[in-house]
Write a protein that holds these residues in place. Structure first.
Motif, mmCIF file in Angstrom:
data_model
loop_
_atom_site.group_PDB
_atom_site.id
_atom_site.type_symbol
_atom_site.label_atom_id
_atom_site.label_comp_id
_atom_site.label_asym_id
_atom_site.label_seq_id
_atom_site.Cartn_x
_atom_site.Cartn_y
_atom_site.Cartn_z
ATOM 1 N N ALA A 146 0.078 -2.224 -0.833
ATOM 2 C CA ALA A 146 -0.719 -0.680 -0.518
ATOM 3 C C ALA A 146 -0.900 0.503 -1.560
ATOM 4 N N ALA A 147 0.777 0.270 -2.461
ATOM 5 C CA ALA A 147 0.404 1.689 -3.017
ATOM 6 C C ALA A 147 0.112 1.724 -4.508
ATOM 7 N N PRO A 150 -4.166 2.082 -2.434
ATOM 8 C CA PRO A 150 -4.304 2.686 -1.427
ATOM 9 C C PRO A 150 -5.360 2.760 0.048
ATOM 10 N N SER A 173 -1.032 1.944 6.575
ATOM 11 C CA SER A 173 -2.177 0.581 5.588
ATOM 12 C C SER A 173 -2.624 -0.250 6.858
#
Length: 209
Positions: A146-147, A150, A173
């Motif tokens: 997710a980093a 996004p 997320s």
């Protein structure tokens, strides 16, 4: 994935993943899930009865029914013909995605790596199934993906039980969590519909907290 399907999963938060041995179990299973508060369910194409199960559960009308473990375009065509409202795959297959898009059916392809996620995003799919979630690292894997991505939304599935689900659902997320603990083949074979209803209600209640 269409906005409607995302909204259903976002509201549901819990996606029962069902491997159903016999079509005769479809209606009581749908009834137990609906009474437990489930809004949707995924019927895996792992048994000969899968298509008939989808048809009967769709006919019940109490929940939104999708097809899972769809690994070929031919299976996707059969799932769509059976009335599946969405399709889930354990991996990313361009044929499966193409069939679903042509039919106007939402598709959630599976990914296990950043490379696979990039392929899915380039194909215009931002909601993916992280599979197998727990063996891949669980919630730590979700955070890691997710980093840098996004825009991605995840439906983690694979070896997730009621103990692990809350951590996934707490991540922004994560759209929903897929799991089979609420209705296992053993529950179905024994006709333990009250237990399916109880476990489903428990999962739905936990997901709302």
């Amino acid at each position: 994935m269409s906005a409607d399907a995302v909204s259903v999963l976002s509201v549901a938060r819990i996606l029962p993943v069902l491997t159903v041995p016999s079509a005769s179990m479809a209606v009581p299973l749908a009834e137990a899930l609906a009474m437990g508060g489930a809004l949707c369910a995924e019927v895996t194409f792992r048994t000969w009865a899968a298509e008939d199960v989808v048809k009967k559960m769709v006919g019940h009308g109490g929940i939104v029914v999708g097809a899972g473990t769809v690994v070929t375009a031919e299976q996707a065509e059969r799932a769509v013909a059976a009335g599946a409202r969405f399709v889930v795959s354990p991996g990313f297959d361009v044929g499966v995605v193409a069939v679903c898009r042509a039919a106007g059916i939402p598709v959630v392809p599976g990914i296990a790596t950043a490379t696979e996620l990039m392929k899915a995003l380039r194909a215009g799919t931002d909601t993916v199934k992280l599979f197998p979630a727990e063996p891949l690292g669980g919630i730590r894997m979700v955070r890691a993906l997710a980093a840098p991505f996004p825009q991605a939304r995840f439906v983690p599935t694979g070896s997730i039980g009621p103990e692990q689900a809350p951590a996934y659902l707490a991540h922004p997320s994560v759209v929903a969590v897929g799991g089979s603990w609420m209705a296992t083949p053993r529950h179905m074979q024994r006709g333990e519909w009250a237990e399916v209803r109880r476990l489903t209600a428990e999962a739905v209640q936990r997901s709302a907290t």
